[in-house]
Design an enzyme around this catalytic site. Sequence first.
Site, PDB file in Angstrom:
ATOM      1  N   GLU A 196      50.692 -25.515 -21.768  1.00 53.09           N
ATOM      2  CA  GLU A 196      51.062 -25.433 -20.356  1.00 53.09           C
ATOM      3  C   GLU A 196      51.277 -26.804 -19.720  1.00 53.09           C
ATOM      4  OE1 GLU A 196      49.048 -21.032 -19.626  1.00 53.09           O
ATOM      5  OE2 GLU A 196      48.190 -22.764 -18.586  1.00 53.09           O
ATOM      6  N   GLU A 314      51.339 -16.874 -25.358  1.00 54.18           N
ATOM      7  CA  GLU A 314      50.123 -16.420 -24.670  1.00 54.18           C
ATOM      8  C   GLU A 314      50.535 -15.499 -23.528  1.00 54.18           C
ATOM      9  OE1 GLU A 314      47.169 -19.467 -23.590  1.00 54.18           O
ATOM     10  OE2 GLU A 314      46.967 -18.464 -21.657  1.00 54.18           O
TER      11      GLU A 314
END
Length: 541
Positions: A196, A314
């Site tokens: 991220e 994810e």
Amino acid sequence: MGFYISLFLCLVPLTAILALEIEDAKFVVNGTATVADTDANFVCATIDWWPQDKCNFNQCPWGSSSAINLDLSHPILAKAIQAFNRLRIRVGGSLQDQVLYDVGNLQSPCHPFMKVKNGLFGFSKGCLHMNRWDELNHFFRKTGALVTFGLNALYGRHQIGRGVWGGNWNSSNAHDFIKYTISKGYQIDSWEFGNELSGRGIGASVGAELYAKDLISLRTILDELYRNFRPEPLLIAPGGFYEKEWYAKLLKVSGSLVVNAMTHHIYNLGSGNDPNLVCKILDPHHLSRISDTFQSLKQNIQMNGPWASAWVGEAGGAYNSGGRHVSDTFVNSFWYLDQLGMAAKYNTKVYCRQTLIGGNYALLNKTTFVPNPDYYSSLLWHRLMGKGVLAVDSNASPYLRFYAHCSKGRAGVSFLLINLSNQTHFKINVQTIMDINLHQQEGTRETKRSFVDSLKETVSWVGSKSSDKALFREEYHLTPSDGNLRSKIMLLNGVPLQLTDGGDIPSMRPVFLDVNSRISIAPLSIKFVLLPNFDAPACDL
């Protein structure tokens, strides 16, 4: 208007069914060619790094579920993974860019994660000791797991602005860690770089050009260290939220054959404390919005990096540990299975669920290790839905979701049906496109028949493969215990899915129905249907 209707239906008690309606639905499946292909190990689950004191919304739902402290000796954990016969496991998460590997010439102190005021996500850097890495790999080998490991992409960098990190990535710790892994003979299917950090990032971000430069360096390291080992693990990145321009630049700058897969994260239901989570899950229009992301990434890769594939690295539905009493209950399977079907349709090769264990969105209860409903949903997908994805056309309501794949490991086609309506019982006719074309060639005499007559007379999915033998289809009908959508007990064909007295995963047997009988699906339920004689030449290849 559709959203407000869905919102009204969500306000009805979760055990309630409104006045029942019956509606016909027709699906035409093109079995002549696949429109997408998944990896054979499409279903994936994550093991995160969060320590016990990771808390959200006045609750701390992680317990001892991290890569550091998970009880690897628990028999249910091993059995739950082994039931997949090669479950892909991704080790990674928010804290992975603060993990130091206690190996080689590490110059920094290697301490456990601790809460600190100014730390990324409120935690200090943490340590992965090699004896724990040994334990994890022995467990992975025992259970037959395919391993994706997320590497620290911030090591050596420094913060240059609000949330923006710069400077060169220090590859020394990752180099020594990978070298150790190879020396021990541990099999890693793929190495993922960062978590991220793409685009605006979550907590921290790194520019696309700098990120691409570091990926080139990491590819060089992998090529060097795995020179005498085959197959070389895949290199995947960036494990973040999709931003079109950032992803395009990463592919362009890193260049041909550096990145094998572009990973992105999905939390399209919003915050875990959103009181409207159930409404969003049951709203087909909300569920469909994420298709724009799947489509954009697919096109981005085709234009800028056709050597790479798309992965969902994810996805937990609701962020900040998931929704309590939602993400771990039956209702979440409407979101989860729809995600699997939609992702596969857009040529996503792998879909990693957040999490295998830990948080409210876990497939397994963090304390008892007993499977939650989504575990059984994922296991059925893994066993029934093959790699080849087939195109489907329909006149059906958006509340009826339908996905078609070549069956896994055997002849035929498998369908996934998801009924989001709490008042409509659908009766379904499935036809092959070859049958439609045949009828069109037969002339105008067919045009006078009514649609209902056509439904009654055509059992076209048997098609040219029909025989004189009695043929049966398999059905796996999923419903919640006592009709309660927030039940943690899922019923398969009316039978509770629960561990055996010996702690084994239950056998998941279908019911067998005559192929000439109409397929139907009750309100607020899910059904897998396997048709062994469906005429789909693409599945014979």
